[in-house]
Scaffold this motif. Structure first.
Motif, PDB file in Angstrom:
ATOM      1  N   GLY A  43       0.831  -1.186   0.000  1.00 47.25           N
ATOM      2  CA  GLY A  43       0.000   0.000   0.000  1.00 47.25           C
ATOM      3  C   GLY A  43       0.869   1.240   0.000  1.00 47.25           C
ATOM      4  O   GLY A  43       2.103   1.150  -0.022  1.00 47.25           O
TER       5      GLY A  43
ATOM      6  N   THR B 226      -5.289  12.574  -5.494  1.00 47.21           N
ATOM      7  CA  THR B 226      -6.593  12.401  -6.129  1.00 47.21           C
ATOM      8  C   THR B 226      -6.546  12.783  -7.603  1.00 47.21           C
ATOM      9  O   THR B 226      -7.114  12.107  -8.445  1.00 47.21           O
TER      10      THR B 226
ATOM     11  N   LYS C  68      -5.791   4.600  -4.812  1.00 52.31           N
ATOM     12  CA  LYS C  68      -7.189   4.689  -4.390  1.00 52.31           C
ATOM     13  C   LYS C  68      -7.343   4.793  -2.875  1.00 52.31           C
ATOM     14  O   LYS C  68      -8.371   5.229  -2.379  1.00 52.31           O
ATOM     15  N   LYS C  69      -6.319   4.388  -2.139  1.00 48.04           N
ATOM     16  CA  LYS C  69      -6.375   4.396  -0.687  1.00 48.04           C
ATOM     17  C   LYS C  69      -4.998   4.744  -0.146  1.00 48.04           C
ATOM     18  O   LYS C  69      -3.987   4.291  -0.688  1.00 48.04           O
TER      19      LYS C  69
ATOM     20  N   TRP D 231      -2.693   5.088   3.586  1.00 45.45           N
ATOM     21  CA  TRP D 231      -2.568   4.678   4.975  1.00 45.45           C
ATOM     22  C   TRP D 231      -1.668   5.664   5.705  1.00 45.45           C
ATOM     23  O   TRP D 231      -0.823   6.309   5.084  1.00 45.45           O
TER      24      TRP D 231
ATOM     25  N   THR E  50      -9.557   8.106   8.730  1.00 40.31           N
ATOM     26  CA  THR E  50     -10.370   7.351   9.681  1.00 40.31           C
ATOM     27  C   THR E  50      -9.503   6.309  10.375  1.00 40.31           C
ATOM     28  O   THR E  50      -8.750   5.587   9.722  1.00 40.31           O
TER      29      THR E  50
ATOM     30  N   THR F 255      -6.664   5.399   7.682  1.00 41.94           N
ATOM     31  CA  THR F 255      -6.753   5.265   6.233  1.00 41.94           C
ATOM     32  C   THR F 255      -7.700   6.308   5.678  1.00 41.94           C
ATOM     33  O   THR F 255      -8.497   6.912   6.405  1.00 41.94           O
ATOM     34  N   ILE F 256      -7.594   6.520   4.377  1.00 41.87           N
ATOM     35  CA  ILE F 256      -8.537   7.391   3.653  1.00 41.87           C
ATOM     36  C   ILE F 256      -8.673   6.860   2.227  1.00 41.87           C
ATOM     37  O   ILE F 256      -7.678   6.455   1.606  1.00 41.87           O
ATOM     38  N   GLU F 257      -9.899   6.817   1.761  1.00 39.31           N
ATOM     39  CA  GLU F 257     -10.181   6.445   0.366  1.00 39.31           C
ATOM     40  C   GLU F 257     -10.113   7.736  -0.452  1.00 39.31           C
ATOM     41  O   GLU F 257     -10.684   8.753  -0.062  1.00 39.31           O
ATOM     42  N   LEU F 258      -9.473   7.670  -1.592  1.00 41.75           N
ATOM     43  CA  LEU F 258      -9.392   8.838  -2.463  1.00 41.75           C
ATOM     44  C   LEU F 258     -10.556   8.786  -3.452  1.00 41.75           C
ATOM     45  O   LEU F 258     -10.793   7.738  -4.072  1.00 41.75           O
ATOM     46  N   PRO F 259     -11.262   9.900  -3.601  1.00 41.41           N
ATOM     47  CA  PRO F 259     -12.489   9.887  -4.399  1.00 41.41           C
ATOM     48  C   PRO F 259     -12.288   9.586  -5.881  1.00 41.41           C
ATOM     49  O   PRO F 259     -13.126   8.954  -6.497  1.00 41.41           O
TER      50      PRO F 259
ATOM     51  N   GLY G  14      -9.167   8.351  -7.379  1.00 40.00           N
ATOM     52  CA  GLY G  14      -7.884   7.725  -7.684  1.00 40.00           C
ATOM     53  C   GLY G  14      -7.874   7.199  -9.107  1.00 40.00           C
ATOM     54  O   GLY G  14      -8.750   6.454  -9.472  1.00 40.00           O
TER      55      GLY G  14
END
Length: 179
Positions: free
Chosen positions: A91, A120, A126-127, A129, A149, A172-176, A178
């Protein structure tokens, strides 16, 4: 090359003249309080080479952070490959290290938010850490401020058992968007 610009900062390629302040930052006991030990000059030089290698291999990495006012190197912020010995690898980690005299001025948060936007818009990630020792509340606050989060707490496998920095927190965070 400048990759990212914020109102107060430039996130750019590393220069050879960054090595001295980089090594000074990495041997500062304040800055390295939440790491197993401060780095020697040699260890900082090897770290600098690993950073440059990641840029060559992935096209992104830990950007040198420079204050616009005074054009001074104050640390780094950016992306780093998650070490393979961690359960959530492979990751990409978002991380930061700012010299002690520039703490509590919002630079890490400002640079990290700009990195999220950059990732982004320009990276195929996409994620992201981020993790730190459980006692590093300042760095954890940056994670929270940039919208990450909390996932869990975990024992870092590279830290010896019974060491005060063994327990870590993972965000972690998800990228809107990616790519």
């Amino acid at each position: 090359m400048i990759y990212i610009e914020t109102p107060r900062l430039l996130l750019r390629d590393w220069k050879e003249e960054d090595l001295v302040p980089f090594a000074k930052m990495n041997c500062d006991p304040h800055v390295m309080k939440y790491f197993p030990k401060p780095l020697t000059k040699s260890e900082s030089f090897h770290f600098y080479n690993r950073i440059r290698d990641e840029f060559t291999q992935y096209g992104y990495g830990l950007y040198a952070v420079e204050k616009k006012e005074g054009a001074s190197f104050i640390g780094y912020t950016g992306f780093h490959q998650v070490p393979l010995d961690l359960d959530f690898a492979p990751g990409v980690e978002i991380g930061w290290r700012i010299r002690h005299e520039d703490w509590n001025k919002g630079y890490a948060t400002e640079a990290a938010k700009a990195c999220l936007l950059y990732a982004t818009e320009h990276l195929s990630v996409k994620k992201l850490w981020s993790f730190t020792s459980l006692s590093n509340k300042s760095s954890e606050r940056v994670m929270q401020k940039i919208g990450m989060t909390k996932v869990m707490e975990f024992p870092h496998p590279a830290i010896p058992d019974n060491h005060p920095l063994k327990e870590h927190v993972l965000y972690t965070i998800e990228l809107p968007n990616g790519h």
